[in-house]
Write an enzyme that holds these catalytic residues in place. Structure first.
Site, PDB file in Angstrom:
ATOM      1  N   SER A 116       0.806  -1.115  -0.078  1.00  0.00           N
ATOM      2  CA  SER A 116       0.159  -0.105   0.027  1.00  0.00           C
ATOM      3  C   SER A 116       0.818   1.271  -0.018  1.00  0.00           C
ATOM      4  O   SER A 116       2.038   1.263   0.708  1.00  0.00           O
ATOM      5  CB  SER A 116      -0.918  -0.137   1.206  1.00  0.00           C
ATOM      6  OG  SER A 116      -1.551   1.337   1.509  1.00  0.00           O
ATOM      7  N   TYR A 139      -2.050   5.309  -4.258  1.00  0.00           N
ATOM      8  CA  TYR A 139      -3.357   6.274  -3.959  1.00  0.00           C
ATOM      9  C   TYR A 139      -2.565   7.530  -4.917  1.00  0.00           C
ATOM     10  O   TYR A 139      -1.599   8.293  -4.520  1.00  0.00           O
ATOM     11  CB  TYR A 139      -3.609   6.464  -2.655  1.00  0.00           C
ATOM     12  CG  TYR A 139      -4.346   5.531  -1.897  1.00  0.00           C
ATOM     13  CD1 TYR A 139      -5.653   5.218  -2.539  1.00  0.00           C
ATOM     14  CD2 TYR A 139      -4.064   4.916  -0.829  1.00  0.00           C
ATOM     15  CE1 TYR A 139      -6.416   4.338  -2.106  1.00  0.00           C
ATOM     16  CE2 TYR A 139      -4.792   3.859  -0.285  1.00  0.00           C
ATOM     17  CZ  TYR A 139      -6.010   3.732  -0.723  1.00  0.00           C
ATOM     18  OH  TYR A 139      -6.894   2.717  -0.048  1.00  0.00           O
ATOM     19  N   THR A 165      -5.510   2.415  -7.064  1.00  0.00           N
ATOM     20  CA  THR A 165      -6.928   2.446  -6.330  1.00  0.00           C
ATOM     21  C   THR A 165      -7.812   3.663  -6.633  1.00  0.00           C
ATOM     22  O   THR A 165      -7.415   4.653  -6.308  1.00  0.00           O
ATOM     23  CB  THR A 165      -6.680   2.095  -4.885  1.00  0.00           C
ATOM     24  OG1 THR A 165      -5.915   0.895  -4.637  1.00  0.00           O
ATOM     25  CG2 THR A 165      -7.968   1.905  -4.167  1.00  0.00           C
ATOM     26  N   LYS A 237      -7.759  -0.631  -9.534  1.00  0.00           N
ATOM     27  CA  LYS A 237      -8.335  -1.347  -8.348  1.00  0.00           C
ATOM     28  C   LYS A 237      -9.600  -0.791  -8.014  1.00  0.00           C
ATOM     29  O   LYS A 237      -9.467   0.572  -7.688  1.00  0.00           O
ATOM     30  CB  LYS A 237      -7.486  -1.360  -7.416  1.00  0.00           C
ATOM     31  CG  LYS A 237      -8.029  -2.226  -6.056  1.00  0.00           C
ATOM     32  CD  LYS A 237      -6.849  -2.705  -4.838  1.00  0.00           C
ATOM     33  CE  LYS A 237      -7.656  -3.363  -3.752  1.00  0.00           C
ATOM     34  NZ  LYS A 237      -8.065  -2.320  -2.828  1.00  0.00           N
ATOM     35  N   HIS A 261     -13.570  -2.458  -1.969  1.00  0.00           N
ATOM     36  CA  HIS A 261     -12.641  -2.148  -0.978  1.00  0.00           C
ATOM     37  C   HIS A 261     -13.160  -2.988   0.297  1.00  0.00           C
ATOM     38  O   HIS A 261     -12.763  -2.123   1.279  1.00  0.00           O
ATOM     39  CB  HIS A 261     -12.715  -0.678  -0.815  1.00  0.00           C
ATOM     40  CG  HIS A 261     -11.404   0.051  -0.625  1.00  0.00           C
ATOM     41  ND1 HIS A 261     -10.629   0.716  -1.412  1.00  0.00           N
ATOM     42  CD2 HIS A 261     -10.774  -0.194   0.703  1.00  0.00           C
ATOM     43  CE1 HIS A 261      -9.383   0.894  -0.671  1.00  0.00           C
ATOM     44  NE2 HIS A 261      -9.543   0.762   0.477  1.00  0.00           N
TER      45      HIS A 261
END
Ligand code: FMN
Length: 270
Positions: A116, A139, A165, A237, A261
């Site tokens: 992440s 992100y 994402t 995603k 999610h």
């Protein structure tokens, strides 16, 4: 022959689900609320579990399965089985080793791992501990230059795919987190975002939601820009609609992750 050392797995644990009560007993309310809650009324969060339990296998009998395997090639990398750890932020909330432990566990079980953007160890440190393919979950940040720099760092550290994402333009509103007033404990931080500056407010903003909270949210233009900025396979995603999947592929994405999610960002989704 020496037996494998199993002493570190508690006797109460046989399957992955057995870790749940075990973890609950050991984590404080703050960490538990972050790890185990969903957005809003948790309708999607609960439905996910129920729908998953409803899936049935339809076995074909009497096949000769010798030399069978589950290996596959995904975006140019060989996997022993189609399992990758999903990107999960702030893993040091549950153990001081955090993502470094997860990436070693993934390697031990020949699973890939998606790291992440909000990891609590740097993406470079995690890569140094890796023994199986790593993908980087991005992100898109308000500062697009900083975002491109994250991509460059992931490429330099040897990540083999980029997972963008798109279903969390703002953090999910999780009632259970609100109830415990969740906050990151001291010493745990999104270390990969160190040095990023807070963007200036947009002049003349009218709506607190659309012009302020979501002023810097990613759009399809960011997918175009990322496609131009990296040669890594690009995976989008958080897609839930066929038309969005088609649009992602048309924009040059190599794949999509169909996901809500975990019901953590927006409640009442399929
Ligand atoms: C504690 C926690 C943190 C998560 N953090 C991230 C994250 O940083 N980035 C991300 O893309 N997804 C994050 N997710 C969502 C998961 O990657 C995944 O989408 C979710 O668990 C549902 O699984 P599924 O997508 O396979 O349906 C997080 C999930 C949990 C439970």
């Amino acid at each position: 022959m020496t037996q494998p050392r199993m002493t570190s797995i508690p006797s109460a644990i046989a399957a992955a689900a057995d870790y749940m009560p075990y973890a609950h007993e050991r984590l404080d309310d703050n960490a538990w609320a972050y790890i185990a809650s969903g957005a809003g009324d948790e309708i999607t969060f609960r439905a996910n579990r129920a729908v998953f339990d409803d899936l049935a296998l339809n076995p074909r009998v009497l096949a000769d399965v010798r030399s069978g395997n589950t290996a596959l090639t995904l975006f140019g990398k060989r996997f022993a089985h189609p399992i990758l750890l999903a990107p999960v932020a702030y893993q040091r909330l549950v153990h001081p080793d955090g993502e470094l432990a997860s990436v070693q566990a993934a390697a031990a079980l020949e699973a890939g791992m998606i790291v992440s953007t909000l990891a609590s160890h740097t993406l470079e440190d995690i890569a140094r501990h890796a023994g199986a393919p790593l993908w980087f979950q991005l992100y898109v940040q308000p500062d697009r230059g900083f975002t491109r720099e994250l991509v460059r760092r992931a490429e330099a550290a040897g990540y083999s795919a980029l997972v963008v994402t798109v279903d969390a333009p703002i953090a999910g509103i999780r009632n259970r987190e609100q109830l415990v007033r969740f906050q990151l404990p001291e010493g745990i931080a999104p270390v990969n975002l160190c040095g990023m500056e807070t963007p200036a407010p947009i002049p003349g903003a009218k709506s607190q939601v659309f012009d302020m909270l979501m002023a810097h949210a990613p759009t399809w233009k960011d997918i175009d820009d990322l496609r131009a900025a990296t040669r890594l396979p690009l995976i989008v995603k958080g897609i839930l609609r066929p038309d969005d999947a088609e649009r992602a592929l048309a924009a040059g994405a190599d794949g999509v992750v169909v996901s809500n999610h975990g019901g953590r960002t927006l409640d009442s989704q399929p």
